[in-house]
Design an enzyme around this catalytic site. Structure first.
Site, PDB file in Angstrom:
ATOM      1  N   PRO A 184       0.807  -1.199   0.000  1.00 48.01           N
ATOM      2  CA  PRO A 184       0.000   0.000   0.000  1.00 48.01           C
ATOM      3  C   PRO A 184       0.847   1.257   0.000  1.00 48.01           C
ATOM      4  O   PRO A 184       1.850   1.342   0.706  1.00 48.01           O
ATOM      5  CB  PRO A 184      -0.780  -0.109   1.307  1.00 48.01           C
ATOM      6  CG  PRO A 184      -0.122  -1.197   2.091  1.00 48.01           C
ATOM      7  CD  PRO A 184       1.008  -1.728   1.333  1.00 48.01           C
ATOM      8  N   GLU A 185       0.430   2.224  -0.776  1.00 46.75           N
ATOM      9  CA  GLU A 185       1.049   3.537  -0.740  1.00 46.75           C
ATOM     10  C   GLU A 185       0.104   4.447   0.045  1.00 46.75           C
ATOM     11  O   GLU A 185      -0.904   3.974   0.564  1.00 46.75           O
ATOM     12  CB  GLU A 185       1.290   4.036  -2.171  1.00 46.75           C
ATOM     13  CG  GLU A 185       2.097   3.036  -2.982  1.00 46.75           C
ATOM     14  CD  GLU A 185       2.408   3.488  -4.406  1.00 46.75           C
ATOM     15  OE1 GLU A 185       2.536   4.695  -4.633  1.00 46.75           O
ATOM     16  OE2 GLU A 185       2.500   2.617  -5.286  1.00 46.75           O
TER      17      GLU A 185
END
Length: 297
Positions: free
Chosen positions: A2-3
């Site tokens: 995840p960013e």
DNA sequence: AAGTGAACCTGAAGGC
DNA sequence: TGCCTTCAGGTTCACT
């Protein structure tokens, strides 16, 4: 995995369930993730009331009615799963029915909300690059994990002038500079590729080459800062990206992957108006970069 | 000192 | 079907 947009989406999913709730029980199912769990992990969290679920870059921070705070990172494959008691369901039934755990479920928080509803928040992470650590609330910003982080790409702090000063003299390619969490905090491989495409800049271009020593900003630093802010805002608005089986805390899917202009589009036509180029994949510092060599200079 | 590549770990997907 | 290789959204550490 995840960013920033995905972590923010997770935070927004957890907040309504956790805030105000009391942690009645904590199950820690293995001694470590990327790091060993803190000593007394279970003991120090049990009985705490959650006051806030927050985020800094790709880190989640859980705040309680007493020290410590919990700092968590999802690594590449971490996710939280929420299972809540339904309105009409009897409490006993809930615990019985939903007590099955999946592979790589490493931590389970059993919560009781103010109105008495119970729920479980489960952290799952196959690759175990994620982690959970404690920090004393008063010194949270000084915690080694958070102290060195750069500016958030949300809000308006990241502008052309800041990029101009951050990238001045840097010989690393733009791709690497944007991934450096000490400069801008929260971007990852996907959104760096997307932001560079939106700003028409080559990922291979030396970061310092878009800066100016005599002026506060340049057309390129302005374009890049704008592209970064906009792609992050767009992705958050879409609920992040759901690649593979990644889903939100509430089980729903993010939709931003349908908006990728270059990421994972090797060989596909460039989407820029009037551009006849094709998206290419190259490797920079060991990671895939997707870009259009025709319109990104 | 800055910049690059390997390492950490598991699972999915593709080639043969 | 099975076995092998490659790749994956992140970060840190050891090199040059």
């Amino acid at each position: 995995m995840p960013e920033l947009p995905e972590v923010e989406t997770v935070r927004r999913g957890l907040q309504p369930v956790m805030e105000g709730a009391v942690i009645e029980k904590v199950e820690q199912r293995r001694p470590d993730l990327r790091f060993p769990f803190p000593v007394d992990f279970v003991e120090r969290l049990t009985g705490r009331r959650v006051t806030d679920v927050s985020r800094r870059a790709k880190y989640l921070t859980f705040h309680f009615d007493a020290d410590p705070i919990l700092i968590s990172h999802l690594g590449m494959s971490g996710s939280f799963r929420i299972e809540s008691e339904h309105g009409g369901e009897t409490p006993g039934e809930f615990h019985h029915e939903r007590s099955k755990l999946a592979a790589h479920d490493h931590v389970v928080f059993h919560l009781k909300s103010v109105d008495g509803r119970r729920s479980r928040v489960t952290f799952n992470d196959p690759r175990r690059f994620g982690f959970m650590l404690f920090a004393e609330a008063a010194q949270a910003d000084q915690h080694p994990m958070l102290a060195g982080l750069g500016v958030e790409p949300t809000g308006n702090a990241l502008d052309g002038a800041l990029i101009n000063s951050l990238f001045a003299g840097k010989r690393a390619p733009l791709k690497a500079a944007l991934l450096d969490q000490r400069l801008v905090a929260g971007l990852g491989n996907i959104y760096v590729c997307e932001a560079l495409w939106r700003s028409g800049l080559s990922p291979k271009r030396m970061a310092g080459s878009i800066t100016s020593a005599r002026r506060a900003t340049t057309p390129r630093t302005d374009a890049l800062s704008k592209a970064v802010r906009e792609v992050i805002a767009d992705a958050i608005a879409a609920g992040g990206s759901s690649l593979r089986d990644y889903v939100h805390a509430d089980g729903s899917l993010g939709y931003f992957q349908h908006s990728f202009d270059v990421y994972d589009r090797e060989g596909a036509p460039c989407r820029r108006e009037g551009c006849t180029g094709v998206v290419r994949r190259i490797v920079q510092s060991g990671r895939s970069t997707f870009y259009c060599a025709a319109c990104q200079r």
